[in-house]
Design a protein around this motif. Structure first.
Motif, PDB file in Angstrom:
ATOM      1  N   ILE A 260      -4.988   3.280 -14.111  1.00 53.04           N
ATOM      2  CA  ILE A 260      -5.485   3.118 -12.742  1.00 53.04           C
ATOM      3  C   ILE A 260      -6.531   4.205 -12.523  1.00 53.04           C
ATOM      4  CG2 ILE A 260      -4.930   3.201 -10.282  1.00 53.04           C
ATOM      5  CD1 ILE A 260      -2.157   2.089 -11.000  1.00 53.04           C
ATOM      6  N   THR A 261      -7.762   3.781 -12.300  1.00 56.84           N
ATOM      7  CA  THR A 261      -8.880   4.715 -12.199  1.00 56.84           C
ATOM      8  C   THR A 261      -8.995   5.334 -10.815  1.00 56.84           C
ATOM      9  OG1 THR A 261     -10.382   2.889 -11.675  1.00 56.84           O
ATOM     10  CG2 THR A 261     -10.208   3.567 -14.004  1.00 56.84           C
ATOM     11  N   HIS A 262      -8.586   4.590  -9.796  1.00 57.02           N
ATOM     12  CA  HIS A 262      -8.593   5.128  -8.430  1.00 57.02           C
ATOM     13  C   HIS A 262      -7.664   4.293  -7.565  1.00 57.02           C
ATOM     14  CE1 HIS A 262     -11.745   2.036  -8.439  1.00 57.02           C
ATOM     15  NE2 HIS A 262     -11.486   1.877  -7.158  1.00 57.02           N
ATOM     16  N   LEU A 263      -7.144   4.934  -6.541  1.00 57.82           N
ATOM     17  CA  LEU A 263      -6.263   4.265  -5.588  1.00 57.82           C
ATOM     18  C   LEU A 263      -6.527   4.871  -4.218  1.00 57.82           C
ATOM     19  CD1 LEU A 263      -4.008   2.303  -4.901  1.00 57.82           C
ATOM     20  CD2 LEU A 263      -2.354   4.026  -5.605  1.00 57.82           C
ATOM     21  N   GLY A 264      -7.185   4.085  -3.376  1.00 58.16           N
ATOM     22  CA  GLY A 264      -7.514   4.568  -2.040  1.00 58.16           C
ATOM     23  C   GLY A 264      -8.252   5.885  -2.098  1.00 58.16           C
ATOM     24  N   GLY A 265      -7.851   6.806  -1.228  1.00 58.49           N
ATOM     25  CA  GLY A 265      -8.498   8.106  -1.160  1.00 58.49           C
ATOM     26  C   GLY A 265      -7.825   9.189  -1.975  1.00 58.49           C
ATOM     27  N   PHE A 266      -6.860   8.830  -2.807  1.00 63.44           N
ATOM     28  CA  PHE A 266      -6.180   9.834  -3.628  1.00 63.44           C
ATOM     29  C   PHE A 266      -7.130  10.356  -4.698  1.00 63.44           C
ATOM     30  CE2 PHE A 266      -2.611   7.387  -1.930  1.00 63.44           C
ATOM     31  CZ  PHE A 266      -1.818   8.411  -1.444  1.00 63.44           C
ATOM     32  N   SER A 267      -7.111  11.658  -4.897  1.00 62.69           N
ATOM     33  CA  SER A 267      -8.017  12.270  -5.876  1.00 62.69           C
ATOM     34  C   SER A 267      -7.613  11.948  -7.307  1.00 62.69           C
ATOM     35  CB  SER A 267      -8.088  13.785  -5.670  1.00 62.69           C
ATOM     36  OG  SER A 267      -6.801  14.352  -5.790  1.00 62.69           O
ATOM     37  N   SER A 268      -6.337  11.710  -7.543  1.00 62.07           N
ATOM     38  CA  SER A 268      -5.878  11.308  -8.868  1.00 62.07           C
ATOM     39  C   SER A 268      -4.642  10.435  -8.716  1.00 62.07           C
ATOM     40  CB  SER A 268      -5.576  12.523  -9.747  1.00 62.07           C
ATOM     41  OG  SER A 268      -4.492  13.249  -9.217  1.00 62.07           O
ATOM     42  N   VAL A 269      -4.421   9.608  -9.730  1.00 56.70           N
ATOM     43  CA  VAL A 269      -3.250   8.725  -9.739  1.00 56.70           C
ATOM     44  C   VAL A 269      -2.270   9.304 -10.748  1.00 56.70           C
ATOM     45  CG1 VAL A 269      -2.402   6.390 -10.129  1.00 56.70           C
ATOM     46  CG2 VAL A 269      -4.656   6.743  -9.098  1.00 56.70           C
ATOM     47  N   THR A 270      -1.184   9.834 -10.247  1.00 55.05           N
ATOM     48  CA  THR A 270      -0.184  10.491 -11.083  1.00 55.05           C
ATOM     49  C   THR A 270       1.094   9.652 -11.138  1.00 55.05           C
ATOM     50  OG1 THR A 270       0.765  11.676  -9.212  1.00 55.05           O
ATOM     51  CG2 THR A 270      -1.073  12.757 -10.381  1.00 55.05           C
ATOM     52  N   PRO A 271       1.948   9.911 -12.131  1.00 52.81           N
ATOM     53  CA  PRO A 271       3.241   9.223 -12.142  1.00 52.81           C
ATOM     54  C   PRO A 271       4.025   9.478 -10.856  1.00 52.81           C
ATOM     55  CG  PRO A 271       2.857  10.254 -14.270  1.00 52.81           C
ATOM     56  CD  PRO A 271       1.763  10.729 -13.346  1.00 52.81           C
ATOM     57  N   GLU A 272       3.911  10.679 -10.311  1.00 55.82           N
ATOM     58  CA  GLU A 272       4.636  11.003  -9.072  1.00 55.82           C
ATOM     59  C   GLU A 272       4.141  10.152  -7.906  1.00 55.82           C
ATOM     60  OE1 GLU A 272       5.098  13.938 -12.078  1.00 55.82           O
ATOM     61  OE2 GLU A 272       3.201  13.322 -11.155  1.00 55.82           O
TER      62      GLU A 272
ATOM     63  N   GLY B 107       0.801  -1.214   0.000  1.00 53.67           N
ATOM     64  CA  GLY B 107       0.000   0.000   0.000  1.00 53.67           C
ATOM     65  C   GLY B 107       0.835   1.266   0.000  1.00 53.67           C
ATOM     66  N   VAL B 108       0.155   2.380  -0.265  1.00 51.03           N
ATOM     67  CA  VAL B 108       0.785   3.694  -0.326  1.00 51.03           C
ATOM     68  C   VAL B 108       0.339   4.484   0.900  1.00 51.03           C
ATOM     69  CG1 VAL B 108       1.036   5.812  -1.668  1.00 51.03           C
ATOM     70  CG2 VAL B 108       0.672   3.646  -2.839  1.00 51.03           C
ATOM     71  N   VAL B 109       1.293   5.125   1.551  1.00 51.52           N
ATOM     72  CA  VAL B 109       0.988   5.946   2.717  1.00 51.52           C
ATOM     73  C   VAL B 109       0.913   7.401   2.272  1.00 51.52           C
ATOM     74  CG1 VAL B 109       1.761   6.646   5.015  1.00 51.52           C
ATOM     75  CG2 VAL B 109       2.161   4.303   4.228  1.00 51.52           C
ATOM     76  N   ASP B 110      -0.175   8.072   2.642  1.00 53.87           N
ATOM     77  CA  ASP B 110      -0.318   9.484   2.273  1.00 53.87           C
ATOM     78  C   ASP B 110       0.377  10.377   3.296  1.00 53.87           C
ATOM     79  OD1 ASP B 110      -2.034   9.772   4.481  1.00 53.87           O
ATOM     80  OD2 ASP B 110      -3.847   9.717   3.254  1.00 53.87           O
ATOM     81  N   GLY B 111       0.314  11.674   3.099  1.00 50.12           N
ATOM     82  CA  GLY B 111       0.980  12.646   3.962  1.00 50.12           C
ATOM     83  C   GLY B 111       0.484  12.646   5.402  1.00 50.12           C
ATOM     84  N   GLU B 112      -0.709  12.111   5.634  1.00 43.48           N
ATOM     85  CA  GLU B 112      -1.271  12.057   6.983  1.00 43.48           C
ATOM     86  C   GLU B 112      -1.058  10.710   7.658  1.00 43.48           C
ATOM     87  OE1 GLU B 112      -5.323  13.188   6.348  1.00 43.48           O
ATOM     88  OE2 GLU B 112      -4.749  15.171   5.617  1.00 43.48           O
ATOM     89  N   GLY B 113      -0.345   9.816   6.972  1.00 47.65           N
ATOM     90  CA  GLY B 113      -0.037   8.514   7.542  1.00 47.65           C
ATOM     91  C   GLY B 113      -1.072   7.439   7.279  1.00 47.65           C
ATOM     92  N   SER B 114      -2.073   7.715   6.462  1.00 42.53           N
ATOM     93  CA  SER B 114      -3.093   6.715   6.138  1.00 42.53           C
ATOM     94  C   SER B 114      -2.596   5.796   5.035  1.00 42.53           C
ATOM     95  CB  SER B 114      -4.383   7.386   5.684  1.00 42.53           C
ATOM     96  OG  SER B 114      -4.928   8.178   6.705  1.00 42.53           O
ATOM     97  N   LEU B 115      -2.916   4.521   5.167  1.00 41.07           N
ATOM     98  CA  LEU B 115      -2.511   3.514   4.194  1.00 41.07           C
ATOM     99  C   LEU B 115      -3.615   3.309   3.166  1.00 41.07           C
ATOM    100  CD1 LEU B 115      -0.329   1.374   3.491  1.00 41.07           C
ATOM    101  CD2 LEU B 115      -1.633  -0.237   4.898  1.00 41.07           C
ATOM    102  N   HIS B 116      -3.247   3.279   1.888  1.00 39.88           N
ATOM    103  CA  HIS B 116      -4.194   3.099   0.790  1.00 39.88           C
ATOM    104  C   HIS B 116      -3.793   1.863  -0.007  1.00 39.88           C
ATOM    105  CE1 HIS B 116      -5.814   7.168   1.439  1.00 39.88           C
ATOM    106  NE2 HIS B 116      -4.556   7.446   1.746  1.00 39.88           N
TER     107      HIS B 116
END
Length: 121
Positions: free
Chosen positions: A65-77, A18-27
């Motif tokens: 990738i149409t969606h990933l967790g709570g991310f608003s968009s899936v970017t190369p970054e 999974g990917v961890v966002d800036g707030e520490g949530s796992l997606h």
């Protein structure tokens, strides 16, 4: 073509790590659609993939990738932040839903000409 014969175009997945966002949530949950010819063209025209062909799969995944967790968009970054385990998983998942064979016919076995619809090589 009735609705029952249309192949699924979007598939759900769960990343192994999974990917961890800036707030520490796992997606980990996401969705991926089948690729189109337009996706391939878009990726091949991007100057970043022309400079470094290893980026091609990252840009291609960012398109399908149409969606990933709570991310608003899936970017190369965003995808660059993936753990290697997740990156390999997504690459293999992409290959499963976009096989290089169609009904047992390997890609490249047939080719079209202006004077015929399809000719076997």
């Amino acid at each position: 073509m009735n609705r029952e014969t249309i192949p699924h175009t979007e598939f759900t997945f769960t990343l192994p790590v999974g990917v961890v966002d800036g707030e520490g949530s796992l997606h980990r949950q996401g969705g991926m659609r089948r690729a189109t010819g337009h996706d391939e063209i878009w990726v091949s025209k991007d100057p970043r993939t022309q400079e470094n062909s290893a980026y091609k799969i990252i840009f291609l995944l960012s398109r399908v990738i149409t969606h990933l967790g709570g991310f608003s968009s899936v970017t190369p970054e965003l995808l660059e932040q993936l753990f290697l385990t997740d990156f390999i998983y997504l690459r293999e998942f992409y290959t499963q839903i976009n096989p290089s064979e169609v009904e047992g016919i390997p890609v490249g076995e047939f080719w079209a000409t202006p004077w015929s619809s399809c000719t076997k090589r």
